[in-house]
Design a protein around this motif. Structure first.
Motif, short mmCIF file in Angstrom:
data_model
loop_
_atom_site.label_atom_id
_atom_site.label_comp_id
_atom_site.label_asym_id
_atom_site.label_seq_id
_atom_site.Cartn_x
_atom_site.Cartn_y
_atom_site.Cartn_z
N GLU A 1 0.87 -1.16 0.00
CA GLU A 1 0.00 0.00 0.00
C GLU A 1 0.91 1.21 0.00
O GLU A 1 1.64 1.45 0.95
CB GLU A 1 -0.89 0.00 1.23
CG GLU A 1 -1.85 -1.17 1.24
CD GLU A 1 -2.54 -1.34 2.58
OE1 GLU A 1 -2.24 -0.57 3.51
OE2 GLU A 1 -3.36 -2.25 2.66
N ASP B 210 -9.70 1.89 -8.48
CA ASP B 210 -10.36 1.24 -7.36
C ASP B 210 -10.99 2.29 -6.45
O ASP B 210 -10.29 3.08 -5.83
CB ASP B 210 -9.35 0.41 -6.57
CG ASP B 210 -9.98 -0.45 -5.50
OD1 ASP B 210 -11.18 -0.23 -5.17
OD2 ASP B 210 -9.29 -1.33 -4.97
N LEU C 255 -10.04 2.24 -2.51
CA LEU C 255 -8.81 2.77 -1.94
C LEU C 255 -9.12 4.16 -1.41
O LEU C 255 -9.49 5.06 -2.15
CB LEU C 255 -7.70 2.86 -2.99
CG LEU C 255 -7.01 1.58 -3.36
CD1 LEU C 255 -5.98 1.84 -4.46
CD2 LEU C 255 -6.34 0.93 -2.19
N HIS D 14 -5.83 6.09 3.59
CA HIS D 14 -5.23 4.80 3.27
C HIS D 14 -4.09 4.88 2.26
O HIS D 14 -2.94 4.99 2.64
CB HIS D 14 -6.35 3.90 2.74
CG HIS D 14 -6.07 2.45 2.88
ND1 HIS D 14 -5.06 1.83 2.23
CD2 HIS D 14 -6.69 1.50 3.60
CE1 HIS D 14 -5.06 0.55 2.53
NE2 HIS D 14 -6.06 0.32 3.37
N LEU E 18 -2.00 0.52 -5.17
CA LEU E 18 -1.73 -0.78 -4.57
C LEU E 18 -1.25 -1.71 -5.67
O LEU E 18 -1.82 -1.73 -6.76
CB LEU E 18 -3.03 -1.30 -3.95
CG LEU E 18 -3.02 -2.67 -3.30
CD1 LEU E 18 -2.26 -2.62 -1.98
CD2 LEU E 18 -4.45 -3.12 -3.04
N ALA F 73 -6.17 4.50 -7.06
CA ALA F 73 -7.33 5.12 -6.41
C ALA F 73 -8.18 5.85 -7.44
O ALA F 73 -7.66 6.52 -8.35
CB ALA F 73 -6.87 6.08 -5.33
#
Length: 191
Positions: free
Chosen positions: A7, A91, A94, A99, A103, A124
């Motif tokens: 991450e 995504d 995310l 966060h 990834l 993200a």
């Protein structure tokens, strides 16, 4: 089956600089003089106006298939010998502020007597509505993990090889995250 993931955090490690408040938590690793400049911009025209003057429009990459094509073009140009990438997607799960920005995962499976590995990259969803420099920065960052796992000198050297303005783009992205964290609106959001 083995799954390894990284991450890539939006937050640097704390450096204890005096001007840094919760308002500048994404900029903590930068020198005091630079933070003072950011404070001046924030007090003056505002971070949003400054960012829009530097990047007036968003890129056109909106779908997972165009994102995959974009990332594969970068990979083929700079990392031709790296492991193949199975999937690249935006995504929405995310969470940028709490966060991660991106990834990358590696999944290994045993098929008969062979070990098969798949590499996936997730970006993200915030990056759907950002300037191309920000998308390039996160794509290059995740691609660099194909060769170098840790965030060390070799990793950042590879990032700068693929995107010479990587450091500036990362800084401006952190300014954008600071703008959003302060309650600012998304600057390049689709109409």
């Amino acid at each position: 089956m083995v799954v390894a993931a990284c991450e890539c955090s939006a937050r640097p490690t704390p450096s204890g600089q005096s001007i840094v408040t919760s308002r500048f938590k994404y900029l903590q690793a930068y020198p005091e003089s630079l933070l003072q400049q950011v404070q001046k911009i924030s007090d003056g025209p505002g971070l949003g106006a400054w960012l829009l003057s530097r990047h007036p429009q968003a890129h056109g990459v909106r779908t997972d298939s165009t994102l995959y094509a974009y990332v594969m073009d970068l990979k083929n140009e700079f990392l031709r010998q790296a492991d193949p990438i199975n999937k690249v997607t935006f995504d929405s799960k995310l969470h940028i502020i709490q966060h991660a920005l991106g990834l990358h995962t590696s999944t290994s499976r045993i098929q008969g007597s062979k070990l098969k590995a798949k590499r996936d990259i997730k970006v993200a969803a915030l990056f759907k509505d950002t300037p191309m420099a920000f998308l390039q920065m996160i794509a290059v960052h995740e691609l660099a993990h194909l060769k170098v796992r840790e965030h060390d000198k070799a990793f950042y050297k590879l990032c700068h090889h693929m995107a010479p303005d990587y450091a500036q783009s990362e800084f401006e992205l952190r300014v954008y995250l600071t703008h959003l964290d302060a309650g600012g609106e998304r600057l390049w959001a689709s109409a």
